[in-house]
Design an enzyme around this catalytic site. Structure first.
Site, mmCIF file in Angstrom:
data_model
loop_
_atom_site.group_PDB
_atom_site.id
_atom_site.type_symbol
_atom_site.label_atom_id
_atom_site.label_comp_id
_atom_site.label_asym_id
_atom_site.label_seq_id
_atom_site.Cartn_x
_atom_site.Cartn_y
_atom_site.Cartn_z
ATOM 1 N N PHE A 86 32.338 7.630 51.150
ATOM 2 C CA PHE A 86 31.132 8.122 50.489
ATOM 3 C C PHE A 86 31.231 8.652 49.123
ATOM 4 O O PHE A 86 32.512 9.543 48.974
ATOM 5 C CB PHE A 86 30.379 9.529 51.501
ATOM 6 C CG PHE A 86 29.122 9.552 50.900
ATOM 7 C CD1 PHE A 86 27.876 8.953 51.332
ATOM 8 C CD2 PHE A 86 28.628 10.647 50.044
ATOM 9 C CE1 PHE A 86 26.587 9.096 50.987
ATOM 10 C CE2 PHE A 86 27.455 11.070 49.750
ATOM 11 C CZ PHE A 86 26.565 10.238 50.261
ATOM 12 N N ASP A 140 36.053 13.148 57.245
ATOM 13 C CA ASP A 140 34.639 13.430 57.236
ATOM 14 C C ASP A 140 33.646 12.906 58.388
ATOM 15 O O ASP A 140 33.821 11.742 58.490
ATOM 16 C CB ASP A 140 34.052 12.912 55.778
ATOM 17 C CG ASP A 140 32.606 13.278 55.403
ATOM 18 O OD1 ASP A 140 31.906 13.463 56.403
ATOM 19 O OD2 ASP A 140 32.416 13.564 54.220
ATOM 20 N N TYR A 161 22.377 18.179 58.227
ATOM 21 C CA TYR A 161 21.134 17.698 58.093
ATOM 22 C C TYR A 161 20.917 16.237 58.670
ATOM 23 O O TYR A 161 19.850 15.581 58.661
ATOM 24 C CB TYR A 161 20.714 17.707 56.774
ATOM 25 C CG TYR A 161 21.604 16.969 55.813
ATOM 26 C CD1 TYR A 161 21.504 15.773 55.455
ATOM 27 C CD2 TYR A 161 22.204 17.737 54.868
ATOM 28 C CE1 TYR A 161 22.145 15.144 54.649
ATOM 29 C CE2 TYR A 161 23.197 17.266 54.032
ATOM 30 C CZ TYR A 161 23.109 15.953 53.562
ATOM 31 O OH TYR A 161 23.845 15.360 52.847
ATOM 32 N N LYS A 162 21.930 15.466 59.100
ATOM 33 C CA LYS A 162 22.153 14.104 59.527
ATOM 34 C C LYS A 162 21.787 14.189 60.999
ATOM 35 O O LYS A 162 20.651 14.569 61.522
ATOM 36 C CB LYS A 162 23.254 13.364 59.297
ATOM 37 C CG LYS A 162 23.037 13.307 57.647
ATOM 38 C CD LYS A 162 24.392 12.508 57.064
ATOM 39 C CE LYS A 162 24.508 12.465 55.485
ATOM 40 N NZ LYS A 162 25.626 12.018 55.143
ATOM 41 N N ARG A 170 19.207 -0.442 55.822
ATOM 42 C CA ARG A 170 19.892 0.359 56.617
ATOM 43 C C ARG A 170 18.992 0.977 57.580
ATOM 44 O O ARG A 170 17.932 1.822 57.269
ATOM 45 C CB ARG A 170 20.662 1.340 55.929
ATOM 46 C CG ARG A 170 21.538 2.353 56.585
ATOM 47 C CD ARG A 170 22.567 3.335 55.636
ATOM 48 N NE ARG A 170 21.765 4.093 55.310
ATOM 49 C CZ ARG A 170 22.260 5.328 55.202
ATOM 50 N NH1 ARG A 170 23.635 5.583 54.832
ATOM 51 N NH2 ARG A 170 21.528 6.257 54.582
HETATM 52 C C1 LIG Z 1 25.946 12.488 53.776
HETATM 53 C C2 LIG Z 1 27.228 12.540 53.348
HETATM 54 C C3 LIG Z 1 27.668 13.428 52.283
HETATM 55 C C4 LIG Z 1 26.803 14.385 51.742
HETATM 56 O O1 LIG Z 1 27.416 15.707 51.211
HETATM 57 P P1 LIG Z 1 26.571 16.745 50.912
HETATM 58 O O2 LIG Z 1 27.423 17.460 49.932
HETATM 59 O O3 LIG Z 1 25.808 17.095 51.763
HETATM 60 O O4 LIG Z 1 25.440 16.100 49.688
HETATM 61 C C5 LIG Z 1 29.175 13.709 52.176
HETATM 62 N N1 LIG Z 1 29.960 12.928 52.772
HETATM 63 C C6 LIG Z 1 29.600 11.810 53.802
HETATM 64 C C7 LIG Z 1 30.607 10.839 54.172
HETATM 65 C C8 LIG Z 1 28.309 11.673 53.908
HETATM 66 O O5 LIG Z 1 27.728 10.876 54.667
#
Ligand SMILES: *Cc1c(COP(=O)(O)O)cnc(C)c1O
Length: 407
Positions: free
Chosen positions: A121, A192, A217-218, A366
């Site tokens: 990400f 992660d 939040y996911k 997606r």
């Molecule tokens: C959604 C996501 C994030 C988001 O990070 P925030 O700091 O909450 O914006 C980070 N890493 C991965 C792999 C994600 O899927």
């Protein structure tokens, strides 16, 4: 089995009633923002009006707000195979990445390479780039293709930094295997789990991961911008000095010492004052998981993905949709992506017709599957609606061409 039979035999079917489900929406985007659990509204309103409004500053002790990051952390620990006291909830995933990456780099001072992949990400990569320039010690972020990670592991690498489930296509890394290969040459691993926690069984203890982070939040349904979590393997906790050395991570925050001294436990990953309203929402959201078998979640998620692929491929064969996710459900997280010309407009038309997924540049549509609140029947309906959007060229409507800020 058809969708009706699958729904009839679904051990998670009752969980749907724990969520606020808007009329006429098939929500295939819980991988980006989970739905609202019914328990959250009452809890947040109680915390606002009674705890904050009524107790004011006394709330830190009287309602143990100060212990909330750890209590919520323990609930998440149970979902990722971590022992109690090894997970804490604070800040964002981006910030937590910096905390664990700086810790890991400090534990391997003689090595300069952070190994990651091009499927990671972007924020994880950006934060690593920023940390490298702040540290200014000659570190290098080495990016390889996801399938080349194993062969890129060597003793120049300090830290292997990966996301288990690829956010765009759902490809899943083999966390135990890569962790073990890395540790064979004394590399520290950061996983992660943003698209893993609450979506599939994770066992940070069995896989011996050194550090892990992830979103609230996911799949954990903590609400927009919910605080994130961070796991540190207990034997590493005293092995580093936190780089973000805030007072909440101090051994005695209320001694108001002039010198920073980190707390012994996972508290050392805290920085500033916890966001109590947001933490309360996540805390209430996590109650939904209390009696959930993550194996049931995984089984349903795989079946939903398989069903969606089958329905979409059968119905939309005449269109240039290409499955972009692994076809083998064991190699996928809880989402399915297709490459789709004019994917942005197609997704906007889908959303207007009640199927909420999302679009990822350059041409990916997606769909996320959240077994706690979706029905198999909805998966079939979503494929039917996609067929209609493509067949009747609904996406060509100019309304669907204009890009919004958030896709
Ligand atoms: C959604 C996501 C994030 C988001 O990070 P925030 O700091 O909450 O914006 C980070 N890493 C991965 C792999 C994600 O899927």
């Amino acid at each position: 089995m058809d969708a009706a039979e699958l729904d009839g035999n679904d051990p998670l079917a009752d969980k749907r009633s724990c969520f606020e489900i808007p009329e006429g929406v098939i929500y295939l985007d819980g991988n980006s923002l989970g739905m609202l659990p019914k328990s959250v509204s009452a809890r947040v309103s109680h915390v606002v009006s009674r705890e904050w409004g009524g107790s004011l500053i006394k709330g830190w002790n009287d309602h143990d707000w100060i212990g909330l990051p750890g209590r919520v952390g323990d609930k998440i620990a149970a979902l990722i195979g971590a022992p109690a006291g090894s997970v804490i909830v604070a800040d964002s995933t981006s910030l937590n990445l910096v905390k664990v990456l700086s810790a890991a780099l400090s534990m391997r001072p003689e090595r300069k390479v952070i190994l990651s992949d091009t499927g990671n990400f972007p924020t994880d990569l950006y934060m690593a780039q920023g940390l490298i320039s702040t540290l200014d010690k000659g570190h290098e972020l080495r990016l390889v293709e996801p399938e080349d990670v194993a062969s890129a592991i060597d003793e120049t690498v300090a830290v292997l930094m990966l996301t288990e489930v690829d956010y765009r296509i759902g490809r899943r890394h083999n966390m135990p295997e890569l962790t073990s290969a890395a540790q064979d040459v004394d590399i520290l691993t950061i996983w992660d789990l943003a698209h893993s926690a609450g979506a599939l069984p994770v066992d940070v203890t069995a896989s011996k991961a050194d550090f892990a982070i992830g979103c609230g939040y996911k799949y954990l349904n903590g609400g927009p911008g919910a605080p994130a979590f961070v796991y540190v393997r207990p034997d590493h906790l005293r092995g580093f000095e936190p780089s973000l050395s805030g007072w909440m991570g101090h051994a005695e925050p209320f001694a108001f010492d002039l010198e920073y001294r980190p707390a012994n436990g996972i508290d050392r990953m805290l920085v500033g004052t916890p966001a109590i309203l947001a933490l309360s929402a996540l805390d209430a959201a996590l109650d939904v998981w209390e009696d959930v078998e993550i194996g049931d979640v995984r089984r349903k998620s795989k079946q939903m993905g398989d069903l969606f692929i089958k329905e979409v491929e059968a119905r939309c064969a005449g269109y240039s949709l290409g499955l972009f996710s692994p076809r083998d459900a064991t190699k996928r997280g809880s989402q399915v992506s297709f490459r789709c010309p004019d994917g942005y407009a197609v997704m906007q038309a889908l959303i207007a017709n009640g199927v909420v997924g999302d679009f990822r540049a350059p041409d990916i549509i997606r769909f996320g599957f959240t077994p706690l609140y979706l029905k198999y029947a909805e998966i079939v309906q979503a494929a039917e609606i996609l067929e209609r959007v493509l067949g009747q060229k609904l996406w060509q409507d100019p309304r669907y061409q204009k890009k919004a800020k958030v896709t």
